[in-house]
Design a protein around this motif. Structure first.
Motif, PDB file in Angstrom:
ATOM      1  N   GLY A   1      63.210  44.607  70.117  1.00 18.98           N
ATOM      2  CA  GLY A   1      62.907  45.125  68.785  1.00 18.98           C
ATOM      3  C   GLY A   1      63.872  44.610  67.734  1.00 18.98           C
ATOM      4  O   GLY A   1      63.479  44.269  66.606  1.00 18.98           O
TER       5      GLY A   1
ATOM      6  N   ASP B   1      54.465  38.097  69.882  1.00 21.58           N
ATOM      7  CA  ASP B   1      53.370  39.040  69.645  1.00 21.58           C
ATOM      8  C   ASP B   1      53.545  39.824  68.350  1.00 21.58           C
ATOM      9  O   ASP B   1      52.574  40.080  67.637  1.00 21.58           O
ATOM     10  CB  ASP B   1      53.288  40.005  70.833  1.00 21.58           C
ATOM     11  CG  ASP B   1      52.144  40.996  70.714  1.00 21.58           C
ATOM     12  OD1 ASP B   1      51.008  40.559  70.457  1.00 21.58           O
ATOM     13  OD2 ASP B   1      52.384  42.210  70.883  1.00 21.58           O
ATOM     14  N   GLU B   2      54.788  40.185  68.022  1.00 19.66           N
ATOM     15  CA  GLU B   2      55.015  41.113  66.923  1.00 19.66           C
ATOM     16  C   GLU B   2      55.637  40.487  65.678  1.00 19.66           C
ATOM     17  O   GLU B   2      55.703  41.132  64.636  1.00 19.66           O
ATOM     18  CB  GLU B   2      55.901  42.265  67.396  1.00 19.66           C
ATOM     19  CG  GLU B   2      55.290  43.072  68.524  1.00 19.66           C
ATOM     20  CD  GLU B   2      56.189  44.200  68.981  1.00 19.66           C
ATOM     21  OE1 GLU B   2      56.620  44.993  68.123  1.00 19.66           O
ATOM     22  OE2 GLU B   2      56.476  44.274  70.192  1.00 19.66           O
TER      23      GLU B   2
ATOM     24  N   ARG C   1      56.845  47.218  75.558  1.00 19.99           N
ATOM     25  CA  ARG C   1      56.400  47.340  74.177  1.00 19.99           C
ATOM     26  C   ARG C   1      54.873  47.360  74.144  1.00 19.99           C
ATOM     27  O   ARG C   1      54.261  48.252  74.700  1.00 19.99           O
ATOM     28  CB  ARG C   1      57.018  46.231  73.311  1.00 19.99           C
ATOM     29  CG  ARG C   1      58.559  46.401  73.162  1.00 19.99           C
ATOM     30  CD  ARG C   1      59.159  45.382  72.249  1.00 19.99           C
ATOM     31  NE  ARG C   1      58.767  45.558  70.854  1.00 19.99           N
ATOM     32  CZ  ARG C   1      59.413  46.356  69.984  1.00 19.99           C
ATOM     33  NH1 ARG C   1      60.479  47.041  70.347  1.00 19.99           N
ATOM     34  NH2 ARG C   1      58.994  46.454  68.736  1.00 19.99           N
ATOM     35  N   HIS C   2      54.214  46.368  73.539  1.00 19.49           N
ATOM     36  CA  HIS C   2      52.750  46.369  73.454  1.00 19.49           C
ATOM     37  C   HIS C   2      52.105  45.502  74.527  1.00 19.49           C
ATOM     38  O   HIS C   2      50.894  45.255  74.466  1.00 19.49           O
ATOM     39  CB  HIS C   2      52.320  45.874  72.071  1.00 19.49           C
ATOM     40  CG  HIS C   2      52.901  46.638  70.935  1.00 19.49           C
ATOM     41  ND1 HIS C   2      52.676  47.991  70.741  1.00 19.49           N
ATOM     42  CD2 HIS C   2      53.731  46.257  69.932  1.00 19.49           C
ATOM     43  CE1 HIS C   2      53.329  48.403  69.669  1.00 19.49           C
ATOM     44  NE2 HIS C   2      53.979  47.373  69.168  1.00 19.49           N
TER      45      HIS C   2
ATOM     46  N   ILE D   1      62.915  41.079  66.998  1.00 18.63           N
ATOM     47  CA  ILE D   1      61.705  41.035  66.165  1.00 18.63           C
ATOM     48  C   ILE D   1      62.047  41.300  64.705  1.00 18.63           C
ATOM     49  O   ILE D   1      61.565  40.611  63.801  1.00 18.63           O
ATOM     50  CB  ILE D   1      60.675  42.044  66.698  1.00 18.63           C
ATOM     51  CG1 ILE D   1      60.126  41.568  68.046  1.00 18.63           C
ATOM     52  CG2 ILE D   1      59.542  42.261  65.707  1.00 18.63           C
ATOM     53  CD1 ILE D   1      59.427  42.643  68.844  1.00 18.63           C
ATOM     54  N   GLU D   2      62.906  42.282  64.477  1.00 21.96           N
ATOM     55  CA  GLU D   2      63.305  42.619  63.101  1.00 21.96           C
ATOM     56  C   GLU D   2      64.011  41.460  62.410  1.00 21.96           C
ATOM     57  O   GLU D   2      63.954  41.329  61.181  1.00 21.96           O
ATOM     58  CB  GLU D   2      64.227  43.836  63.115  1.00 21.96           C
ATOM     59  CG  GLU D   2      63.533  45.131  63.513  1.00 21.96           C
ATOM     60  CD  GLU D   2      64.518  46.273  63.704  1.00 21.96           C
ATOM     61  OE1 GLU D   2      65.734  46.054  63.479  1.00 21.96           O
ATOM     62  OE2 GLU D   2      64.074  47.371  64.069  1.00 21.96           O
TER      63      GLU D   2
ATOM     64  N   GLU E   1      63.589  46.944  75.599  1.00 25.38           N
ATOM     65  CA  GLU E   1      62.718  46.966  74.425  1.00 25.38           C
ATOM     66  C   GLU E   1      63.533  47.085  73.144  1.00 25.38           C
ATOM     67  O   GLU E   1      63.100  46.619  72.078  1.00 25.38           O
ATOM     68  CB  GLU E   1      61.724  48.126  74.532  1.00 25.38           C
ATOM     69  CG  GLU E   1      60.732  47.972  75.679  1.00 25.38           C
ATOM     70  CD  GLU E   1      59.682  49.067  75.690  1.00 25.38           C
ATOM     71  OE1 GLU E   1      59.621  49.839  74.713  1.00 25.38           O
ATOM     72  OE2 GLU E   1      58.918  49.129  76.673  1.00 25.38           O
TER      73      GLU E   1
ATOM     74  N   SER F   1      57.215  39.377  73.389  1.00 27.11           N
ATOM     75  CA  SER F   1      57.198  40.446  72.387  1.00 27.11           C
ATOM     76  C   SER F   1      57.486  39.899  70.994  1.00 27.11           C
ATOM     77  O   SER F   1      56.851  40.298  70.021  1.00 27.11           O
ATOM     78  CB  SER F   1      58.219  41.533  72.751  1.00 27.11           C
ATOM     79  OG  SER F   1      57.822  42.223  73.914  1.00 27.11           O
TER      80      SER F   1
END
Length: 272
Positions: free
Chosen positions: A95, A123-124, A73-74, A98-99, A91, A120
């Motif tokens: 993701g 981070d996000e 990811r980032h 994260i959502e 990822e 991740s």
């Protein structure tokens, strides 16, 4: 130079020879891959270093081990001997996590490895804390190194098959994510995996579900009502993992997810 390296890597069976050649050249030169077109000459030391890297990659040493990092990811994560190299497919699970992470949430990442998923999320999203659980001493060294700049991430040494793990968090976790060892024993895997990824992070018993079964039970114990779980699995587990979640009896909204190649890749559910 790149053409010769690409041909050598292709002959060695490397799946993405041109990309790998360019990344190794950029690494040898100390520049970004996008700047290679601006370079028309190499010093002797740079060429020798590049040739050495290509020779090692031709021996199927993982590209990420040669670069010392893996992109996820980032993030750029430190990797090397003793820790599983995170894959792009994961990822998608990160993701999804994260959502589903709201500000102030408690998140657990089981079988954390490099910390790719845990970091991740930190981070996000805006979790209050992320508990990154790993058993392997070698992997823990990389996990702690990668997590050093993430104050929300707490590294925990533990075995995810222990149903008493994280007892202090029982019934309090909002999001639980896991990329466990899930490849069925005896499955033929690429040389990079067979010779360099730790077997305990790859293979999950005769049916690939030896770790996933207790992880589902642990998730049910740790999640609060309404909390969610996401578990990555092998593409042969398209129905097996969703069925295990349903048969546990403590989950609803069981959903199967596919990866970039339209293969079954992870399953999610919500705690009753």
């Amino acid at each position: 130079m790149l053409a010769r390296a690409t041909a050598r890597l292709a002959e060695a069976g490397v799946a993405s020879p041109r990309v790998d050649a360019e990344l190794l050249a950029a690494h040898a030169l100390g520049v970004g891959r996008g700047r290679l077109l601006l370079i028309d000459t190499l010093r002797g030391t740079e060429l020798r270093r590049f040739d050495e890297l290509v020779a090692e990659r031709a021996r199927r040493i993982p590209l990420q081990h040669l670069l010392g990092t893996a992109a996820f990811r980032h993030l750029e994560l430190a990797v090397g001997d003793g820790v599983f190299v995170p894959r792009p497919e994961t990822e998608l699970l990160a993701g999804w996590g994260i959502e589903h992470t709201v500000p102030g949430a408690t998140v657990v990442d089981l079988c954390s490895g490099t910390g790719a998923i845990a970091l991740s999320v930190a981070d996000e999203a805006e979790p209050a804390r992320v508990l990154a659980v790993e058993r392997s001493a070698a992997a823990l060294a990389y996990l702690r190194r990668n997590a050093a700049d993430f104050p929300a991430v707490q590294v925990v040494q533990g075995d995810v098959t222990d149903l008493g793990l994280l007892a202090e968090c029982r019934g309090e976790v909002d999001v639980l994510l896991c990329n466990p060892p899930y490849v069925p024993d005896g499955t033929v895997v690429p040389a990079e995996v067979a010779e360099h990824d730790p077997a305990e992070a790859v293979f999950g018993g005769a049916d690939g579900l030896v770790v996933i079964r207790p992880v589902i039970a642990l998730a049910a114990a740790l999640l609060r009502p309404g909390g969610v779980v996401g578990i990555e699995h092998d593409d042969v587990h398209a129905s097996a993992v969703p069925d295990l979640l349903r048969s546990d009896g403590r989950f609803i909204d069981v959903t199967a997810h596919r990866d970039f190649s339209d293969r079954p890749r992870f399953a999610t559910a919500r705690r009753v």
